[in-house]
Scaffold this motif. Structure first.
Motif, PDB file in Angstrom:
ATOM      1  N   THR A  34      45.355  39.417  39.015  1.00 14.13           N
ATOM      2  CA  THR A  34      44.114  39.193  39.748  1.00 14.13           C
ATOM      3  C   THR A  34      43.560  40.511  40.267  1.00 14.13           C
ATOM      4  O   THR A  34      42.351  40.779  40.164  1.00 14.13           O
ATOM      5  CB  THR A  34      44.354  38.220  40.916  1.00 14.13           C
ATOM      6  OG1 THR A  34      44.895  37.000  40.394  1.00 14.13           O
ATOM      7  CG2 THR A  34      43.059  37.905  41.638  1.00 14.13           C
ATOM      8  N   ASP A  35      44.418  41.359  40.826  1.00 11.43           N
ATOM      9  CA  ASP A  35      43.967  42.689  41.256  1.00 11.43           C
ATOM     10  C   ASP A  35      43.476  43.511  40.063  1.00 11.43           C
ATOM     11  O   ASP A  35      42.451  44.209  40.150  1.00 11.43           O
ATOM     12  CB  ASP A  35      45.105  43.426  41.954  1.00 11.43           C
ATOM     13  CG  ASP A  35      45.001  43.362  43.477  1.00 11.43           C
ATOM     14  OD1 ASP A  35      44.032  42.777  43.988  1.00 11.43           O
ATOM     15  OD2 ASP A  35      45.895  43.891  44.159  1.00 11.43           O
ATOM     16  N   PHE A  36      44.184  43.458  38.945  1.00  9.25           N
ATOM     17  CA  PHE A  36      43.739  44.185  37.754  1.00  9.25           C
ATOM     18  C   PHE A  36      42.365  43.702  37.297  1.00  9.25           C
ATOM     19  O   PHE A  36      41.534  44.493  36.845  1.00  9.25           O
ATOM     20  CB  PHE A  36      44.753  44.034  36.615  1.00  9.25           C
ATOM     21  CG  PHE A  36      45.961  44.907  36.737  1.00  9.25           C
ATOM     22  CD1 PHE A  36      45.834  46.271  36.920  1.00  9.25           C
ATOM     23  CD2 PHE A  36      47.238  44.365  36.660  1.00  9.25           C
ATOM     24  CE1 PHE A  36      46.960  47.086  37.033  1.00  9.25           C
ATOM     25  CE2 PHE A  36      48.361  45.164  36.776  1.00  9.25           C
ATOM     26  CZ  PHE A  36      48.222  46.532  36.963  1.00  9.25           C
ATOM     27  N   THR A  37      42.137  42.409  37.400  1.00 12.20           N
ATOM     28  CA  THR A  37      40.839  41.858  36.996  1.00 12.20           C
ATOM     29  C   THR A  37      39.722  42.428  37.853  1.00 12.20           C
ATOM     30  O   THR A  37      38.654  42.811  37.343  1.00 12.20           O
ATOM     31  CB  THR A  37      40.856  40.321  37.111  1.00 12.20           C
ATOM     32  OG1 THR A  37      41.894  39.801  36.276  1.00 12.20           O
ATOM     33  CG2 THR A  37      39.526  39.723  36.685  1.00 12.20           C
ATOM     34  N   SER A  38      39.955  42.507  39.148  1.00 10.62           N
ATOM     35  CA  SER A  38      38.970  43.102  40.045  1.00 10.62           C
ATOM     36  C   SER A  38      38.718  44.567  39.686  1.00 10.62           C
ATOM     37  O   SER A  38      37.573  45.030  39.678  1.00 10.62           O
ATOM     38  CB  SER A  38      39.448  42.987  41.498  1.00 10.62           C
ATOM     39  OG  SER A  38      38.528  43.562  42.377  1.00 10.62           O
TER      40      SER A  38
END
Length: 239
Positions: free
Chosen positions: A161-165
């Motif tokens: 999820t952090d990587f997606t952001s």
């Protein structure tokens, strides 16, 4: 000779393999054309043209604008607020958060919920005073919508999820909001917003910058340590 020494990464080889794999998975998932057209978001009026006053209306504006930047279309997301500020009891006792009262939840910057009837993002009110932190949190929670809400994954993965952001250009906000230091009990403690270490965030940003052939002037926007790790990573990748 020493001047030909290979540049060193701020992360381990194992972490590099992991980050490369996650970013390439997202690249495939989003499609090459869309992946490459995404721009790095900077804390400037080019992206968020508003004078922030620390109000709920500011958060509503950030949510709508961030949804636009993350290409989240044709979905309605409700924004709620909760308080994680110190609570003073009748006897003068100070509790660090409402979690100490109910024991029902942990301290969090934001919460993503998807029910049968609606999608809800809840934001801790203290962040209304800090647009950088607020944008980081909202971009992270919207990444849950991209991954879980759009059925790209079945189980929650906070690292992904952090990587997606970060892939959607919010690395400056995620990285600069990474640590907050407070004095509690027996010394200084760091409270983490987000899930990835600074070094990993910086490497992911450098990887994207090189792949997308960016010209963003990161010197203007990154904190000291993040800037150091970013430059180390970019030099390694270019080398």
């Amino acid at each position: 000779m020493f001047w030909n020494k290979k540049k060193k990464l701020p992360i381990t080889t194992e972490d590099k393999v992991w980050v490369d794999s996650e970013l390439n998975w997202l690249r495939t998932e989003f499609g090459e054309e869309h992946f490459m057209e995404i721009k790095t978001v900077t804390p400037t009026t080019d992206f968020y043209n508003r004078k922030f006053k620390g109000t709920e209306e500011d958060a509503e504006f950030i949510l709508a604008r961030t949804m636009e930047l993350m290409n989240i279309l044709d979905v309605e997301i409700k924004l709620n607020f909760f308080s994680d500020q110190p609570v003073e009891m009748d006897d003068g006792t100070i509790l660090t958060s409402p979690a100490d009262i109910s024991g029902g939840w942990k301290s969090a910057s934001g919460i993503y919920e998807q029910t049968e009837n609606e999608t809800i993002i809840s934001i801790e009110r203290g962040q209304l005073k800090n647009p950088i932190s607020l944008i980081a949190t909202i971009s992270h929670e919207l990444s849950h919508q991209i991954l879980l809400g759009e059925s790209r994954i079945e189980e929650n993965d906070e690292f992904l999820t952090d990587f997606t952001s970060i892939v959607y250009g919010f690395g400056i906000f995620i990285g600069n909001s990474r640590f907050q230091f407070t004095s509690e009990g027996f010394g200084w403690q760091s409270s983490s917003q987000g899930y990835l270490p600074e070094q990993v965030i910086a490497y992911a940003m450098a990887w994207l910058s090189k792949e997308r052939n960016e010209n963003t002037d990161y010197d203007k926007y990154l904190n000291k340590s993040l800037h150091k790790f970013f430059n180390q990573s970019l030099e390694y990748l270019k080398d």
